[in-house]
Design a protein around this motif. Structure first.
Motif, short mmCIF file in Angstrom:
data_model
loop_
_atom_site.label_atom_id
_atom_site.label_comp_id
_atom_site.label_asym_id
_atom_site.label_seq_id
_atom_site.Cartn_x
_atom_site.Cartn_y
_atom_site.Cartn_z
N ILE A 30 -8.42 -3.96 -9.00
CA ILE A 30 -7.15 -3.59 -9.17
C ILE A 30 -6.13 -4.98 -9.30
O ILE A 30 -6.76 -5.81 -9.40
N TYR B 112 -5.59 4.71 3.72
CA TYR B 112 -5.12 3.94 4.73
C TYR B 112 -5.53 4.58 5.75
O TYR B 112 -5.73 5.83 5.69
N ALA C 207 1.10 -1.25 0.06
CA ALA C 207 -0.02 -0.14 -0.08
C ALA C 207 0.63 0.63 -0.34
O ALA C 207 0.88 1.92 -0.50
N ALA D 86 -3.22 4.43 -2.68
CA ALA D 86 -3.92 3.50 -2.01
C ALA D 86 -3.67 4.50 0.32
O ALA D 86 -3.10 4.09 0.54
N TYR E 254 -9.48 -2.88 -1.68
CA TYR E 254 -9.28 -1.72 -3.11
C TYR E 254 -9.46 -2.89 -4.38
O TYR E 254 -9.07 -4.14 -5.02
N TYR F 223 -11.33 2.14 -7.33
CA TYR F 223 -10.66 1.17 -6.16
C TYR F 223 -11.01 1.33 -5.01
O TYR F 223 -10.21 0.84 -4.41
N LEU F 224 -11.67 2.37 -4.70
CA LEU F 224 -11.56 3.14 -3.13
C LEU F 224 -13.05 2.64 -2.52
O LEU F 224 -14.56 4.01 -2.59
N GLY G 143 -10.48 3.02 2.24
CA GLY G 143 -9.05 2.27 1.80
C GLY G 143 -8.77 1.03 2.83
O GLY G 143 -9.93 1.05 3.35
N TYR H 242 -4.57 0.86 -10.64
CA TYR H 242 -5.63 0.51 -12.34
C TYR H 242 -5.44 1.24 -13.13
O TYR H 242 -5.30 2.28 -13.47
#
Length: 697
Positions: free
Chosen positions: A691, A510, A449, A508, A688, A531-532, A664, A501
């Motif tokens: 991805i 978090y 990440a 990424a 995610y 992707y989130l 995330g 992606y």
């Protein structure tokens, strides 16, 4: 013949009546009846489901009147207990406890579950009907159900007895509320009971316990100050009165006590705070202020170091001192313009428009960036690196770095840049973001990440001459002092692994703890990131979005989840409670005589996107900065319950989940999932969406 037709007609009418009974939802019928309904009339359940969806959507959009109207219709037409429960929940949130009590009373005739008795007891408490409240709450307690219901029932029993000044029974029930969970509000209220009993030492201990459970709990400093004052500990009392004043400057009692104490004990108020130096005006250090010798760390290069990146260590400094763990050269472009010896103190400075490197006897002027290049693979030590600027925990420390050092002439001074390979950078970053003692699988997730995030954000500070800064704005980077064997192992095992992606590294992001469910990016920040997407970390299936009553229950209880693993988090980070007094909120928000605080927009996972505060003369809607505006809430996902005494709202209880933005990866859940044997690649794909995991080198 006619009689036979009449009888058949009557029987047919009865069968129709029975058929209409089976239109009731699942909550109103037995399992056997439900099965018959499914077999005979599967199509007729759909209208109820649609109406429930419409009612829930209206609630999440803040259209409470439409939601109430729909739930009333469902309750009436389909005899739905769930609709009644949702009605009661909405009325509670709006502070309409008379209507909430009526809904719970109707439910009680149909179902005497502890949840219903608890809700009715709380409604009676807020209506000032304390005897009725105690009756229902005691019956809820008698069920012996070991979860949030027992905690809440004992808590409100304690508050009821406290209002009646029966402090012995109040203390008994508040103590029982604390057996279920480290409950900050329980400690706080029990502290008030002990204070009322004149047990000031016990009160202080309980207030401190409340702060230990939730360090950002409001109102505790005031109570601590009063307790210390009663005990004659003037210094401590003044300390906490000052803290209480900083928290709420309009608190009349605090201001009066401070004024009296200042008049009587002026010596406690005479200290003059040291002036805060402006950047570039700090008292300069000299070579004599630095240690004569230093211990350079022994380091080895990582097998796969990755591409070189540029990390800004300090910017616009009037002077910087550093030394190298071996002999070194100074390069301008490809040309060597000076050399230095191992351990030699070098000063880079800016004065009156000129930049200079000072080796002691040797001096070098430079107007373009210069690089410090060690002759061996050794660290470079930079003295007095500033960190946490503008934070109370900020300071200076010596730090050692891998790679090279670049000194750049800047507008107001010298900017220091560490030229370091990506994997070496990650060796320091990963354990700053996640404890190196956590499972190796979790550290691998964090490494991938962090690598993906770094690549996605390269060039963020390009205008300042580097890719990333060394603060939490990009990622906390403290050099070799943060490297640990286990986290470095995770970096090496995943070297080159990048989440992408559509061919690009992903941003990424978090956070520490999602509270059981992460959020879609657009529900927390502006803009949808494919992707989130919000995902669950629960161990038990929970379908979001939840209707009002289930959302309240989910936020009050402690559902099984990877995010709740006690090995990696305090439960108060997973589920938290906050009581915010009306006068505190009025002072903080600038709204007089607050009557209601109502969420007017929620995400599908329950996070509040807009919050309406209704005062006697004005109404404000807050969309940005909700967490800090309301005193540093841990997360945007919460349910609010107003609390009344003597017919007036006195505070608002926030029942919340998680710590951080919840977009995330959930770091606590990652650790728990790894501990349960889940592969780090599967964990990454869980958090995610859609991805690809690629190896770039």
């Amino acid at each position: 013949m006619v009689l036979g037709i009449v009888i058949i007609g009557l029987l047919f009418g009865i069968s129709l009546a029975v058929g209409s009974f089976y239109l009731a939802p699942k909550e109103q019928i037995s399992q056997g009846q439900e099965q018959k309904k499914v077999e005979k009339e599967p199509v007729k359940k759909e209208p109820v489901k649609k109406l429930l969806t419409v009612a829930r959507q209206a609630y999440y959009q803040g259209d409470y009147q439409s939601s109430i109207k729909q739930y009333k219709r469902i309750a009436k037409e389909f005899k739905s207990q769930q609709a009644l429960l949702n009605l009661a929940t909405i009325y509670e949130e709006l502070g309409k406890y008379q209507l909430a009590a009526k809904s719970y009373q109707r439910l009680l005739k149909l179902d005497s579950q502890p949840q219903v008795r608890l809700g009715l007891g709380i409604a009676y408490y807020n209506l000032g009907q304390l005897q009725r409240a105690k009756q229902q709450l005691s019956k809820a307690v008698a069920t012996g159900q070991q979860d949030y219901l027992l905690r809440e029932a004992h808590y409100y029993l304690g508050l009821s007895y406290k209002q009646q000044q029966d402090y012995k029974l109040a203390a008994t029930h508040l103590q029982k509320s604390l057996k279920q969970i480290n409950f900050a509000l329980g400690y706080y209220q029990l502290g008030q009971v002990r204070f009322a009993q004149g047990k000031y030492q016990q009160a202080r201990d309980l207030y401190h316990q409340a702060l230990e459970t939730d360090g950002s709990l409001k109102g505790v400093a005031r109570e601590l100050a009063l307790s210390y004052l009663k005990a004659g500990q003037i210094g401590a009392a003044i300390k906490y009165f000052k803290a209480a004043h900083s928290e709420n400057s309009s608190d009349q009692l605090v201001n009066q006590e401070l004024a009296k104490l200042q008049e009587k004990y002026p010596q406690y108020f005479e200290s003059t705070p040291a002036p805060v130096p402006t950047p570039g005006q700090e008292e300069p250090i000299t070579r004599e202020d630095l240690p004569t010798e230093v211990d350079f760390k022994t380091i080895k290069p990582l097998p796969q170091a990755g591409p070189q990146i540029r990390v800004g260590i300090m910017t616009n400094q009037p002077q910087v001192f550093f030394r190298v763990g071996s002999d070194f050269s100074v390069k301008q472009g490809t040309k060597i313009v000076a050399t230095g010896e191992k351990g030699q103190i070098v000063k880079a400075s800016y004065q009156q428009g000129s930049y200079q490197l000072d080796f002691g006897e040797q001096k070098l002027d430079f107007s373009k960036p210069v690089k410090i290049v060690p002759q061996a693979y050794v660290p470079i030590l930079v003295h007095n690196v500033k960190y946490g600027q503008n934070y109370y925990w900020g300071g200076k420390e010596d730090r050692q770095y891998r790679g090279l050092l670049e000194l750049r002439p800047a507008e107001q001074g010298v900017t220091v840049v560490n030229l370091v390979h990506l994997e070496e950078y990650l060796a320091a970053v990963v354990p700053s973001e996640m404890s190196a003692s956590w499972p190796l699988g979790a550290l691998k997730v964090q490494a991938v990440a962090a690598r993906s995030y770094t690549l996605a954000n390269l060039g963020r500070h390009v205008s300042e001459g580097f890719d990333l800064c060394s603060t939490v704005h990009c990622a906390a980077y403290r050099g070799l002092s943060r490297e640990y064997q286990r986290s470095t192992q995770a970096v090496r095992k995943t070297a080159g692994d990048v989440m992408t992606y559509q061919g690009e590294p992903i941003n990424a992001v978090y956070s520490a703890n999602s509270g059981g469910h992460t959020e879609d990016s657009e529900d927390i920040w502006s803009g949808e990131v494919p992707y989130l997407r919000g995902v669950s970390t629960a161990m038990e299936e929970t379908e979001f979005p939840l209707p009002p009553a289930k959302l309240k229950k989910w936020l009050k209880k402690i559902p099984q989840s990877y995010s709740a693993d006690k090995e990696y988090t305090k439960l108060s980070h997973y589920r938290w409670q906050r009581s915010l007094a009306v006068d505190y909120l009025e002072n903080r928000l600038g709204i007089e005589d607050i009557k209601q605080i109502i969420p007017t927009l929620r995400s599908e996972a329950g996070s509040v996107k807009a919050l309406q505060v209704v005062g006697a003369k004005q109404t404000k809607v807050f969309k940005d900065g909700i967490r800090w505006r309301f005193g540093g809430l841990r997360n945007n996902r919460f349910w609010i319950q107003p609390r009344y005494e003597d017919g007036q709202v006195v505070d608002f209880l926030f029942y919340g989940s998680g710590w951080g933005h919840s977009v995330g990866m959930d770091q606590v859940a990652v650790a728990s999932m790894a501990d349960h044997g889940k592969n780090y690649k599967k964990i990454l794909h869980h958090f995610y969406t859609d991805i690809k995991l690629e190896n770039w080198y």
